[in-house]
Design a protein around this motif. Structure first.
Motif, PDB file in Angstrom:
ATOM      1  N   PRO A 205       0.823  -1.214   0.000  1.00  0.00           N
ATOM      2  CA  PRO A 205       0.000   0.000   0.000  1.00  0.00           C
ATOM      3  C   PRO A 205       0.857   1.263   0.000  1.00  0.00           C
ATOM      4  O   PRO A 205       1.804   1.382   0.775  1.00  0.00           O
ATOM      5  CB  PRO A 205      -0.798  -0.135   1.300  1.00  0.00           C
ATOM      6  CG  PRO A 205      -0.884  -1.603   1.530  1.00  0.00           C
ATOM      7  CD  PRO A 205       0.429  -2.158   1.067  1.00  0.00           C
ATOM      8  N   GLY A 206       0.539   2.187  -0.898  1.00  0.00           N
ATOM      9  CA  GLY A 206       1.259   3.448  -0.997  1.00  0.00           C
ATOM     10  C   GLY A 206       2.518   3.415  -1.835  1.00  0.00           C
ATOM     11  O   GLY A 206       3.121   4.460  -2.087  1.00  0.00           O
ATOM     12  N   LYS A 261      -2.604   2.929  -4.788  1.00  0.00           N
ATOM     13  CA  LYS A 261      -3.256   3.976  -4.018  1.00  0.00           C
ATOM     14  C   LYS A 261      -4.063   3.416  -2.844  1.00  0.00           C
ATOM     15  O   LYS A 261      -4.637   4.188  -2.069  1.00  0.00           O
ATOM     16  CB  LYS A 261      -4.173   4.788  -4.931  1.00  0.00           C
ATOM     17  CG  LYS A 261      -3.448   5.602  -6.006  1.00  0.00           C
ATOM     18  CD  LYS A 261      -2.550   6.657  -5.393  1.00  0.00           C
ATOM     19  CE  LYS A 261      -1.941   7.586  -6.413  1.00  0.00           C
ATOM     20  NZ  LYS A 261      -2.908   8.537  -7.001  1.00  0.00           N
ATOM     21  N   SER A 263      -4.847   1.967   0.776  1.00  0.00           N
ATOM     22  CA  SER A 263      -4.234   2.192   2.082  1.00  0.00           C
ATOM     23  C   SER A 263      -4.055   0.903   2.872  1.00  0.00           C
ATOM     24  O   SER A 263      -3.409   0.907   3.922  1.00  0.00           O
ATOM     25  CB  SER A 263      -5.098   3.159   2.895  1.00  0.00           C
ATOM     26  OG  SER A 263      -6.400   2.621   3.079  1.00  0.00           O
ATOM     27  N   SER A 264      -4.622  -0.193   2.354  1.00  0.00           N
ATOM     28  CA  SER A 264      -4.582  -1.417   3.152  1.00  0.00           C
ATOM     29  C   SER A 264      -4.271  -2.692   2.368  1.00  0.00           C
ATOM     30  O   SER A 264      -3.825  -3.684   2.955  1.00  0.00           O
ATOM     31  CB  SER A 264      -5.926  -1.613   3.871  1.00  0.00           C
ATOM     32  OG  SER A 264      -6.982  -1.698   2.931  1.00  0.00           O
TER      33      SER A 264
END
Length: 318
Positions: A205-206, A261, A263-264
């Motif tokens: 994530p990210g 993109k 988050s998890s």
């Protein structure tokens, strides 16, 4: 995998790495990504004997994605499978994601590839083989790569890599398995008769990544796993792409950029690119040649058991 032999299916060197370099997220100031020109959702369809596939590349994408002919994400459980069927004129790459697939052919080659393993088969002048499930749940990808006219009638050949043989690298929350080509400074040992890149990426994530691809090559991604807003290609503000989608990139520029993109959830996709052959493609089910006359000759060879299909009348898989 097997393609049906019927008229409805008819339509008219050593890999050079050429300075293909991947770039980390900290070295992207001058990187210009290819843009996304098409997205194709891989719909479920029946194939083989009771198997189910998601066909990501079909006839309509062949011109955009030369030298690639087909991409299937398959799911098969016994007793279904892909029983005895022929091929001529191209290569198949089978990448097992879960379970195992047992392969045997009329030349005596037999073996099983399991999760993470790859079989790179050159059908060349002719193969008859079967591909059958080994476990209760068996999933994977199969890619068809065209061969140039001067390689279509070479002798069949296999390259098989176990999961432990496939080079792997990791940086900045990005993991890659290099099935063919190069990424993060590591190279695959696979010999590609049609210059090809085949990379299996997982992004935390990210995370983001930027992979160089030769300007003249055609390239696409296939999303295996993604969060709801996870897979973003080409530009950081582009619309996210969900799982089971093919993302086709335009030619030119440095390569392909991707962002997770979510988050998890992790993002997993394969990035595949190859040098276009620029030759006519005439396909009749599992036979891919350059002219209708060559297809007619192939059908005759298969029917009468000659020119590479000598065992066609006698061999049956066990």
């Amino acid at each position: 995998m097997r393609a049906a032999l019927n008229r409805a299916n008819f339509v008219g060197g050593l890999f050079s790495f050429r300075n293909i370099k991947s770039m980390s997220s900290s070295s992207t100031q001058n990187f210009v990504s290819r843009s996304v020109i098409k997205k194709v959702f891989a719909k479920l369809q029946k194939e083989g004997d009771g198997a189910v596939v998601r066909r990501g590349i079909s006839r309509s994408e062949q011109k955009l994605l030369d030298p690639f002919l087909m991409l299937d994400e398959f799911s098969v459980s016994p007793p279904a499978g892909f029983p005895d069927h022929p091929h001529r004129g191209f290569e198949t790459v089978t990448y097992v994601l879960e379970g195992g697939i047992t392969h045997q052919d009329f030349k005596g080659h037999k073996g099983t590839i399991y999760a993470g393993d790859v079989q790179w088969m050159t059908a060349g002048r002719g193969i008859i083989h079967s591909e059958m499930p080994e476990e209760e749940i068996n999933k994977g990808l199969q890619l068809w790569i065209n061969l140039s006219s001067n390689k279509k009638m070479i002798e069949p050949n296999y390259q098989e890599l176990s999961s432990s043989d496939i080079p792997k690298a990791e940086q900045d929350g990005v993991q890659v398995k290099v099935i063919a080509g190069e990424s993060m400074g590591i190279q695959s040992p696979v010999y590609t008769r049609t210059p090809t890149m085949f990379l299996d990426f997982t992004l935390d994530p990210g995370a983001q990544f930027h992979q160089n691809v030769p300007e003249s090559w055609n390239a696409f991604a296939y999303v295996l796993e993604s969060g709801e807003s996870g897979a973003v290609f080409g530009s950081s503000n582009a619309s996210p792409v969900s799982a089971h989608n093919v993302v086709v990139f335009g030619q030119g520029n440095d390569g392909v950029s991707v962002w997770n993109k979510s988050s998890s959830k992790k993002l997993r996709f394969v990035l595949i690119a190859g040098e276009p052959l620029g030759e006519p493609v005439v396909q009749y089910g599992p036979f891919v040649m350059n002219t209708q006359a060559e297809i007619d000759m192939t059908i005759e060879d298969y029917h009468y058991g000659k020119n590479g299909f000598e065992m066609a009348k006698y061999w049956r898989s066990q």
